[in-house]
Write an enzyme that holds these catalytic residues in place. Structure first.
Site, PDB file in Angstrom:
ATOM      1  N   HIS A  22       1.461 -55.354  57.344  1.00 30.57           N
ATOM      2  CA  HIS A  22       0.229 -56.021  57.798  1.00 30.57           C
ATOM      3  C   HIS A  22       0.470 -56.692  59.158  1.00 30.57           C
ATOM      4  CE1 HIS A  22      -0.741 -56.457  53.272  1.00 30.57           C
ATOM      5  NE2 HIS A  22      -1.627 -55.607  53.747  1.00 30.57           N
TER       6      HIS A  22
ATOM      7  N   LYS B  91      -9.549 -56.470  42.023  1.00 29.30           N
ATOM      8  CA  LYS B  91      -8.120 -56.416  41.693  1.00 29.30           C
ATOM      9  C   LYS B  91      -7.639 -57.766  41.165  1.00 29.30           C
ATOM     10  CE  LYS B  91      -6.773 -53.249  45.377  1.00 29.30           C
ATOM     11  NZ  LYS B  91      -6.148 -53.263  46.709  1.00 29.30           N
TER      12      LYS B  91
ATOM     13  N   ARG C 124      -1.180 -45.662  56.233  1.00 23.29           N
ATOM     14  CA  ARG C 124       0.258 -45.402  56.130  1.00 23.29           C
ATOM     15  C   ARG C 124       0.555 -43.938  55.898  1.00 23.29           C
ATOM     16  NH1 ARG C 124       0.650 -49.745  51.500  1.00 23.29           N
ATOM     17  NH2 ARG C 124      -1.193 -48.504  51.085  1.00 23.29           N
TER      18      ARG C 124
ATOM     19  N   SER D  27       1.911 -54.090  49.169  1.00 23.13           N
ATOM     20  CA  SER D  27       1.977 -55.371  48.451  1.00 23.13           C
ATOM     21  C   SER D  27       2.331 -55.121  46.985  1.00 23.13           C
ATOM     22  CB  SER D  27       0.635 -56.104  48.544  1.00 23.13           C
ATOM     23  OG  SER D  27       0.329 -56.394  49.881  1.00 23.13           O
TER      24      SER D  27
HETATM   25  O1  PNS Z   1      -6.184 -54.791  50.909  1.00 24.47           O
HETATM   26  P1  PNS Z   1      -7.216 -53.961  50.212  1.00 24.47           P
HETATM   27  O2  PNS Z   1      -7.256 -54.314  48.745  1.00 24.47           O
HETATM   28  O3  PNS Z   1      -7.031 -52.484  50.433  1.00 24.47           O
HETATM   29  O4  PNS Z   1      -8.654 -54.356  50.837  1.00 24.47           O
HETATM   30  C1  PNS Z   1      -9.855 -53.790  50.371  1.00 24.47           C
HETATM   31  C2  PNS Z   1     -11.069 -54.526  50.970  1.00 24.47           C
HETATM   32  C3  PNS Z   1     -11.016 -56.000  50.616  1.00 24.47           C
HETATM   33  C4  PNS Z   1     -11.084 -54.360  52.473  1.00 24.47           C
HETATM   34  C5  PNS Z   1     -12.354 -53.878  50.363  1.00 24.47           C
HETATM   35  O5  PNS Z   1     -12.283 -53.914  48.975  1.00 24.47           O
HETATM   36  C6  PNS Z   1     -13.635 -54.561  50.836  1.00 24.47           C
HETATM   37  O6  PNS Z   1     -14.090 -54.346  51.937  1.00 24.47           O
HETATM   38  N1  PNS Z   1     -14.215 -55.441  49.967  1.00 24.47           N
HETATM   39  C7  PNS Z   1     -15.408 -56.183  50.289  1.00 24.47           C
HETATM   40  C8  PNS Z   1     -16.633 -55.664  49.535  1.00 24.47           C
HETATM   41  C9  PNS Z   1     -17.270 -54.483  50.265  1.00 24.47           C
HETATM   42  O7  PNS Z   1     -17.757 -54.572  51.356  1.00 24.47           O
HETATM   43  N2  PNS Z   1     -17.260 -53.332  49.557  1.00 24.47           N
HETATM   44  C10 PNS Z   1     -17.819 -52.084  50.055  1.00 24.47           C
HETATM   45  C11 PNS Z   1     -16.764 -51.263  50.804  1.00 24.47           C
HETATM   46  S1  PNS Z   1     -17.411 -49.661  51.194  1.00 24.47           S
END
Ligand code: PNS
Length: 159
Positions: free
Chosen positions: A17, A41, A90, A128
């Site tokens: 990150h 999650k 990645r 993570s």
């Molecule tokens: O680190 P991660 O878990 O891969 O992050 C995922 C994250 C938080 C970026 C994604 O779940 C997100 O954008 N959540 C917010 C809700 C949202 O906008 N959902 C629609 C995405 S198409």
């Protein structure tokens, strides 16, 4: 002012990150590292802990701001006047989910572009989830995460 959001669970932040943040900083005037707190999650670290670990790790870096958000990412991006969402890629295995999310976000909000950045090769195997597993089993993760995170993981799994 070119502003980007770097969203994620950051449970916890890793050196991968950090590498993406450094790359994004070169492209934007401001990078908002944003922790999602409605994520489905199950997190190891609470939202407050994740924010504190981010502050300890990137809080003093110029042009980087830490935030939290609830609800839709694109709505947060618009509210923050950000023109881009940064995501790290990645490997091919990341691609399908990231592609789906990027296209859906674009459907929801055409004014926000998703930009994928590749971390340094030596971080491509970091996640993570794997860091937490190694730490839980007593392995040394100090070369994969910032010092504050390494200490927090040891504390979390102590005893
Ligand atoms: O680190 P991660 O878990 O891969 O992050 C995922 C994250 C938080 C970026 C994604 O779940 C997100 O954008 N959540 C917010 C809700 C949202 O906008 N959902 C629609 C995405 S198409």
């Amino acid at each position: 002012m070119r502003r980007a959001i770097y969203p994620g669970s950051f449970d916890p932040i890793t050196n991968g990150h950090l590498d993406v943040i450094e790359r994004a900083r070169k492209l934007f005037d401001e990078v908002i590292v944003a922790v999602a707190h409605n994520d489905e999650k199950e997190a190891l670290f609470s939202l407050e802990e994740r924010l504190q670990l981010l502050k300890d790790s990137v809080g003093k870096i110029d042009k980087v701001r830490i935030a939290q958000f609830d609800g839709l990412l694109v709505e947060f991006a618009v509210a923050q006047k950000a023109s881009a969402v940064i995501r790290g890629l990645r490997a091919v295995s990341d691609f399908e989910f990231e592609f789906q999310m990027a296209l859906m976000n674009r459907k929801l909000e055409t004014g926000v572009e998703t930009i994928f950045l590749m971390p340094k090769e030596e971080y491509t195997y970091l996640s993570s989830r794997i860091i937490k597993e190694i730490a839980r089993l007593g392995g040394d993760v100090s070369s994969f995460v910032p010092p504050a995170v390494s200490k927090a993981l040891v504390r979390k799994f102590a005893g």
